[in-house]
Enzyme design. Structure first.
Site, PDB file in Angstrom:
ATOM      1  N   ARG A  55       0.936  -1.230  -0.014  1.00 11.58           N
ATOM      2  CA  ARG A  55       0.132  -0.080   0.050  1.00 11.58           C
ATOM      3  C   ARG A  55       0.983   1.355  -0.173  1.00 11.58           C
ATOM      4  O   ARG A  55       1.626   1.432   0.861  1.00 11.58           O
ATOM      5  CB  ARG A  55      -0.752  -0.090   1.233  1.00 11.58           C
ATOM      6  CG  ARG A  55      -1.836   1.138   1.199  1.00 11.58           C
ATOM      7  CD  ARG A  55      -2.988   0.716   2.439  1.00 11.58           C
ATOM      8  NE  ARG A  55      -3.786   1.655   2.539  1.00 11.58           N
ATOM      9  CZ  ARG A  55      -3.754   2.408   3.654  1.00 11.58           C
ATOM     10  NH1 ARG A  55      -3.049   2.442   4.985  1.00 11.58           N
ATOM     11  NH2 ARG A  55      -4.581   3.552   3.995  1.00 11.58           N
ATOM     12  N   PHE A  60       1.512  10.655   1.497  1.00 11.94           N
ATOM     13  CA  PHE A  60       0.861  10.001   2.794  1.00 11.94           C
ATOM     14  C   PHE A  60       1.828   9.153   3.455  1.00 11.94           C
ATOM     15  O   PHE A  60       2.845   9.415   4.362  1.00 11.94           O
ATOM     16  CB  PHE A  60      -0.527   9.604   2.817  1.00 11.94           C
ATOM     17  CG  PHE A  60      -0.958   8.886   3.995  1.00 11.94           C
ATOM     18  CD1 PHE A  60      -0.610   9.449   5.172  1.00 11.94           C
ATOM     19  CD2 PHE A  60      -1.929   7.858   3.681  1.00 11.94           C
ATOM     20  CE1 PHE A  60      -1.189   8.849   6.404  1.00 11.94           C
ATOM     21  CE2 PHE A  60      -2.629   7.405   5.038  1.00 11.94           C
ATOM     22  CZ  PHE A  60      -1.968   7.738   6.246  1.00 11.94           C
ATOM     23  N   GLN A  63       3.514   1.647   2.926  1.00 12.32           N
ATOM     24  CA  GLN A  63       3.003   0.393   4.038  1.00 12.32           C
ATOM     25  C   GLN A  63       3.697  -0.869   3.518  1.00 12.32           C
ATOM     26  O   GLN A  63       3.263  -1.492   2.444  1.00 12.32           O
ATOM     27  CB  GLN A  63       1.825   0.483   4.303  1.00 12.32           C
ATOM     28  CG  GLN A  63       1.238  -0.636   5.435  1.00 12.32           C
ATOM     29  CD  GLN A  63      -0.193  -0.301   5.955  1.00 12.32           C
ATOM     30  OE1 GLN A  63      -0.975   0.737   5.740  1.00 12.32           O
ATOM     31  NE2 GLN A  63      -0.611  -1.313   6.516  1.00 12.32           N
ATOM     32  N   ASN A 102      -1.498  -0.992  12.327  1.00  5.10           N
ATOM     33  CA  ASN A 102      -2.255  -1.557  13.330  1.00  5.10           C
ATOM     34  C   ASN A 102      -3.826  -2.020  12.952  1.00  5.10           C
ATOM     35  O   ASN A 102      -4.271  -1.176  11.754  1.00  5.10           O
ATOM     36  CB  ASN A 102      -2.127  -1.158  14.591  1.00  5.10           C
ATOM     37  CG  ASN A 102      -2.705   0.120  14.804  1.00  5.10           C
ATOM     38  OD1 ASN A 102      -3.856   0.506  14.495  1.00  5.10           O
ATOM     39  ND2 ASN A 102      -1.973   0.966  15.669  1.00  5.10           N
ATOM     40  N   PHE A 113       4.641   1.510   8.412  1.00  2.92           N
ATOM     41  CA  PHE A 113       4.822   2.459   7.340  1.00  2.92           C
ATOM     42  C   PHE A 113       5.709   3.589   7.554  1.00  2.92           C
ATOM     43  O   PHE A 113       5.992   3.881   8.582  1.00  2.92           O
ATOM     44  CB  PHE A 113       3.160   3.208   7.301  1.00  2.92           C
ATOM     45  CG  PHE A 113       2.659   3.694   8.343  1.00  2.92           C
ATOM     46  CD1 PHE A 113       2.967   5.206   8.680  1.00  2.92           C
ATOM     47  CD2 PHE A 113       2.082   2.997   9.584  1.00  2.92           C
ATOM     48  CE1 PHE A 113       2.376   5.891   9.829  1.00  2.92           C
ATOM     49  CE2 PHE A 113       1.627   3.786  10.645  1.00  2.92           C
ATOM     50  CZ  PHE A 113       1.655   5.062  10.479  1.00  2.92           C
ATOM     51  N   LEU A 122      -2.333  10.543  13.320  1.00  4.48           N
ATOM     52  CA  LEU A 122      -1.856   9.329  13.801  1.00  4.48           C
ATOM     53  C   LEU A 122      -1.359   9.277  15.275  1.00  4.48           C
ATOM     54  O   LEU A 122      -0.950   8.191  15.657  1.00  4.48           O
ATOM     55  CB  LEU A 122      -0.900   8.647  12.845  1.00  4.48           C
ATOM     56  CG  LEU A 122      -1.587   8.549  11.283  1.00  4.48           C
ATOM     57  CD1 LEU A 122      -0.482   7.946  10.434  1.00  4.48           C
ATOM     58  CD2 LEU A 122      -2.918   7.893  11.136  1.00  4.48           C
ATOM     59  N   HIS A 126      -0.767   5.330  16.674  1.00  2.00           N
ATOM     60  CA  HIS A 126       0.376   4.463  15.982  1.00  2.00           C
ATOM     61  C   HIS A 126       1.680   4.767  16.684  1.00  2.00           C
ATOM     62  O   HIS A 126       1.936   5.993  16.866  1.00  2.00           O
ATOM     63  CB  HIS A 126       0.339   4.674  14.728  1.00  2.00           C
ATOM     64  CG  HIS A 126      -0.889   4.199  13.854  1.00  2.00           C
ATOM     65  ND1 HIS A 126      -0.822   2.980  13.183  1.00  2.00           N
ATOM     66  CD2 HIS A 126      -2.190   4.790  13.533  1.00  2.00           C
ATOM     67  CE1 HIS A 126      -2.062   2.898  12.559  1.00  2.00           C
ATOM     68  NE2 HIS A 126      -2.737   4.139  12.795  1.00  2.00           N
TER      69      HIS A 126
END
Length: 165
Positions: A55, A60, A63, A102, A113, A122, A126
């Site tokens: 991903r 951004f 991942q 997660n 990521f 986040l 995270h």
């Protein structure tokens, strides 16, 4: 104690792209850093080598770390399936931050990521445990194979990985 450095040699459809190295903040999040370090060396018999970044969303993050199912639904930690959120001392301050993916509180496995922007929403959700030391240009090159929904146009893999110091 010096924080460990690990590396990923990234490939695009099997062609070498370059190396990214990470400093792992073992001084702040020892358990989380140790999980990533050991998965990078493969010393427990499993880990990141040969796995892909499933991903990538430009602007951004990138991942990866699902070395069991390769699609974002798998992976496992060196402590068993999942482990707890160690702490949220470190924040998502900008590009190059390394953080645990997660599925809600206390569900850390092996997925992680690399931020390519500041992602303060986040923080507290995270666990940040490292940062890109060298090769941010490689992460930026990886971004070009991503899309808004995260699907990659080419297969981005960790061809090799391990510990530098």
């Amino acid at each position: 104690m010096v924080n460990p450095t690990v590396f990923f040699d990234i490939a695009v459809d099997g062609e070498p792209l370059g190396r990214v190295s990470f400093e792992l903040f073992a001084d702040k999040v020892p358990k989380t850093a140790e999980n990533f370090r050991a998965l990078s060396t493969g010393e427990k018999g499993f880990g990141y080598k040969g796995s892909c970044f499933h991903r990538i969303i430009p602007g951004f993050m990138c991942q990866g770390g699902d070395f069991t199912r390769h699609n974002g639904t798998g992976g496992k930690s060196i402590y068993g399936e999942k482990f707890e959120d160690e702490n949220f001392i470190l924040k998502h301050t900008g590009p190059g931050i390394l953080s645990m993916a997660n599925a809600g509180p206390n569900t850390n496995g092996s997925q992680f990521f690399i931020c390519t922007a500041k992602t303060e929403w986040l923080d507290g959700k995270h666990v940040v445990f490292g940062k890109v030391k060298e090769g941010m240009n490689i992460v930026e090159a990886m971004e070009r194979f991503g899309s808004r929904n995260g699907k990659t146009s080419k297969k981005i893999t960790i061809a090799d990985c391990g510990q530098l110091e």
